[in-house]
Design an enzyme around this catalytic site. Structure first.
Site, PDB file in Angstrom:
ATOM      1  CB  SER A 106      -0.750   0.046   1.139  1.00 24.33           C
ATOM      2  OG  SER A 106      -1.673  -1.250   1.450  1.00 24.33           O
ATOM      3  CE  LYS A 181      -4.767  -1.426   1.197  1.00 27.91           C
ATOM      4  NZ  LYS A 181      -5.812  -2.420   1.983  1.00 27.91           N
ATOM      5  CE  LYS A 250       1.405   2.071   4.761  1.00 23.35           C
ATOM      6  NZ  LYS A 250       1.255   1.107   3.883  1.00 23.35           N
TER       7      LYS A 250
HETATM    8  P1  NAD Z   1       4.775  -6.638   7.676  1.00 20.45           P
HETATM    9  O1  NAD Z   1       5.499  -5.414   8.311  1.00 20.45           O
HETATM   10  O2  NAD Z   1       4.435  -7.800   8.465  1.00 20.45           O
HETATM   11  O3  NAD Z   1       5.760  -7.005   6.412  1.00 20.45           O
HETATM   12  C1  NAD Z   1       6.857  -6.092   5.876  1.00 20.45           C
HETATM   13  C2  NAD Z   1       8.231  -7.165   5.307  1.00 20.45           C
HETATM   14  O4  NAD Z   1       8.948  -6.430   4.689  1.00 20.45           O
HETATM   15  C3  NAD Z   1       8.663  -7.413   6.709  1.00 20.45           C
HETATM   16  O5  NAD Z   1       8.897  -8.910   6.716  1.00 20.45           O
HETATM   17  C4  NAD Z   1      10.119  -6.621   6.516  1.00 20.45           C
HETATM   18  O6  NAD Z   1      11.136  -7.433   7.206  1.00 20.45           O
HETATM   19  C5  NAD Z   1      10.171  -6.468   5.340  1.00 20.45           C
HETATM   20  N1  NAD Z   1      10.873  -5.487   4.910  1.00 20.45           N
HETATM   21  C6  NAD Z   1      11.073  -4.037   5.519  1.00 20.45           C
HETATM   22  N2  NAD Z   1      11.831  -3.225   4.731  1.00 20.45           N
HETATM   23  C7  NAD Z   1      12.475  -3.961   3.968  1.00 20.45           C
HETATM   24  C8  NAD Z   1      13.701  -3.844   2.871  1.00 20.45           C
HETATM   25  N3  NAD Z   1      14.037  -2.498   3.043  1.00 20.45           N
HETATM   26  N4  NAD Z   1      13.927  -4.848   2.288  1.00 20.45           N
HETATM   27  C9  NAD Z   1      13.116  -6.040   2.375  1.00 20.45           C
HETATM   28  N5  NAD Z   1      12.524  -6.441   3.197  1.00 20.45           N
HETATM   29  C10 NAD Z   1      12.009  -5.102   3.794  1.00 20.45           C
HETATM   30  O7  NAD Z   1       3.759  -5.727   6.760  1.00 20.45           O
HETATM   31  P2  NAD Z   1       2.179  -6.472   6.183  1.00 20.45           P
HETATM   32  O8  NAD Z   1       1.258  -6.105   7.278  1.00 20.45           O
HETATM   33  O9  NAD Z   1       2.901  -7.754   5.567  1.00 20.45           O
HETATM   34  O10 NAD Z   1       2.089  -5.275   5.218  1.00 20.45           O
HETATM   35  C11 NAD Z   1       2.870  -5.149   3.772  1.00 20.45           C
HETATM   36  C12 NAD Z   1       2.216  -4.185   2.961  1.00 20.45           C
HETATM   37  O11 NAD Z   1       0.822  -4.660   2.621  1.00 20.45           O
HETATM   38  C13 NAD Z   1       1.879  -2.808   3.525  1.00 20.45           C
HETATM   39  O12 NAD Z   1       2.120  -1.888   2.646  1.00 20.45           O
HETATM   40  C14 NAD Z   1       0.732  -2.762   4.142  1.00 20.45           C
HETATM   41  O13 NAD Z   1       0.017  -1.505   4.287  1.00 20.45           O
HETATM   42  C15 NAD Z   1      -0.088  -3.798   3.238  1.00 20.45           C
HETATM   43  N6  NAD Z   1      -1.258  -4.475   3.627  1.00 20.45           N
HETATM   44  C16 NAD Z   1      -1.373  -5.114   4.725  1.00 20.45           C
HETATM   45  C17 NAD Z   1      -2.447  -5.898   5.253  1.00 20.45           C
HETATM   46  C18 NAD Z   1      -2.522  -6.576   6.382  1.00 20.45           C
HETATM   47  O14 NAD Z   1      -3.630  -7.110   6.895  1.00 20.45           O
HETATM   48  N7  NAD Z   1      -1.366  -6.754   7.285  1.00 20.45           N
HETATM   49  C19 NAD Z   1      -3.698  -5.676   4.266  1.00 20.45           C
HETATM   50  C20 NAD Z   1      -3.656  -5.073   3.247  1.00 20.45           C
HETATM   51  C21 NAD Z   1      -2.342  -4.700   2.713  1.00 20.45           C
END
Ligand code: NAD
Length: 298
Positions: A106, A181, A250
């Site tokens: 997102s 989104k 965010k």
């Molecule tokens: P999360 O924090 O669980 O996962 C993010 C991952 O990215 C982590 O494993 C982290 O180590 C990795 N990461 C961070 N910086 C990095 C880098 N520089 N290089 C490589 N890896 C890196 O987050 P999430 O909940 O999985 O969300 C991911 C995205 O999806 C976000 O943009 C969030 O807004 C969106 N999203 C989340 C949900 C939800 O329900 N969790 C639903 C829809 C959308």
């Protein structure tokens, strides 16, 4: 290499990336994964047939399609193009012309358009394809996927997207997926606050909170929070829906940025951003977003 051949890179093996990459691996995609937290990548590779890239450049060298599922668009840009203008320690230099980057995070639509220009200059295609449905629907490959970008690139990527979601929308040009989104999460976050306030006030009035939720769900006040969050994650005390307060805050800031750039209206969105920023400061960015209930109860 086309979007449907060769190896696919998957960067960001977090709460969402884990089940999404798992569905791709199960469907037979040859995945090369990377996460800044090597333990996450290693844990995933111990249970799925995937390769772990030692670094981002090596992932870029091997893949014709790269999916990012990272916290925000600034991180996506750093991962794909590196810090500043240097294109070092990042994915893009390894990618052949014609390769496709699919940003499923997102991200902010403004940054996505800038990233699109940087990649187009190198012959690399970009679509934004953020998702909705949370961890639960990521596990069952029933995510809603909203795509921004060229229709032909979307069609080339559709088979891979269809392994993660079952409703795929072409929202419009590059950035349109990220815009809708953020707006969706604004509607969801505002509804969550309204539902929490109603349940807390109802409880203080002497009503049974479970009954409040049942009545809301049979009435016009029903929303996603009353249906799948209040009893399940708030009243139960679990507070583990799998989406953090920081990521929700965010998304709201992005929605307000989009609204303000369009000249509004954004009267409720402004209040909503204040409430979620406050919750992020008080609860911590890592707290589950359903902890908003506890925050408002105090
Ligand atoms: P999360 O924090 O669980 O996962 C993010 C991952 O990215 C982590 O494993 C982290 O180590 C990795 N990461 C961070 N910086 C990095 C880098 N520089 N290089 C490589 N890896 C890196 O987050 P999430 O909940 O999985 O969300 C991911 C995205 O999806 C976000 O943009 C969030 O807004 C969106 N999203 C989340 C949900 C939800 O329900 N969790 C639903 C829809 C959308």
């Amino acid at each position: 290499m086309t979007a449907n051949s060769g190896k696919t890179g998957f960067i960001g093996i977090g709460a969402m990336g884990t089940p999404m990459a798992a569905n791709l691996a199960r469907a037979g995609c040859r995945l090369v994964i990377y996460d800044a937290d090597p333990d996450r990548a290693a844990a995933f590779a111990s249970t799925h047939e995937v390769e772990i890239a030692p670094d981002l450049a090596s992932l870029g060298n091997q893949c014709g399609t790269v999916i990012t599922m990272l916290p925000d668009g600034n991180i996506v840009r750093r991962v794909i193009c590196g810090e500043g203008d240097g294109f070092t320690n990042c994915v893009a230099p390894g990618l052949a012309a014609g390769s496709v980057v699919i940003d499923m995070s997102s991200s902010s639509p403004v940054g996505t358009r800038t990233l699109g220009k940087l990649l187009t200059a190198r012959g690399i295609k970009l679509i934004d394809a953020p998702v909705s449905g949370g961890v639960k629907r990521a596990v069952t490959a029933e995510l809603a996927i909203m795509v921004g970008g060229d229709g032909e690139v979307l069609e080339a990527c559709r088979p891979i997207l269809a392994k993660m979601g079952n409703q795929i929308f072409h929202a419009g040009p590059l950035g349109a997926g990220h815009a809708i989104k953020a707006l969706n999460n604004y509607v969801s976050a505002a509804g969550l606050v309204a539902a929490c306030e109603a349940v807390i006030v109802g409880k203080r009035f002497g009503l049974d909170p479970d009954v409040v939720v049942d009545i809301l769900n049979a009435s016009s006040g029903m929303n996603n929070t009353t249906k799948v969050k209040v009893k399940q994650f708030m009243l139960s005390g679990a507070f583990n829906a799998g989406f953090s307060t920081g990521l929700m805050a965010k998304d709201l800031r992005t929605a307000l940025e989009v609204a303000e750039a369009m000249g509004g209206p954004s009267r409720l969105a402004e209040h909503c951003v204040e409430i979620w920023n406050d919750a992020e400061r008080t609860l911590g960015a890592g707290a589950d977003h359903t902890a908003m209930f506890k925050f408002l109860e105090k």
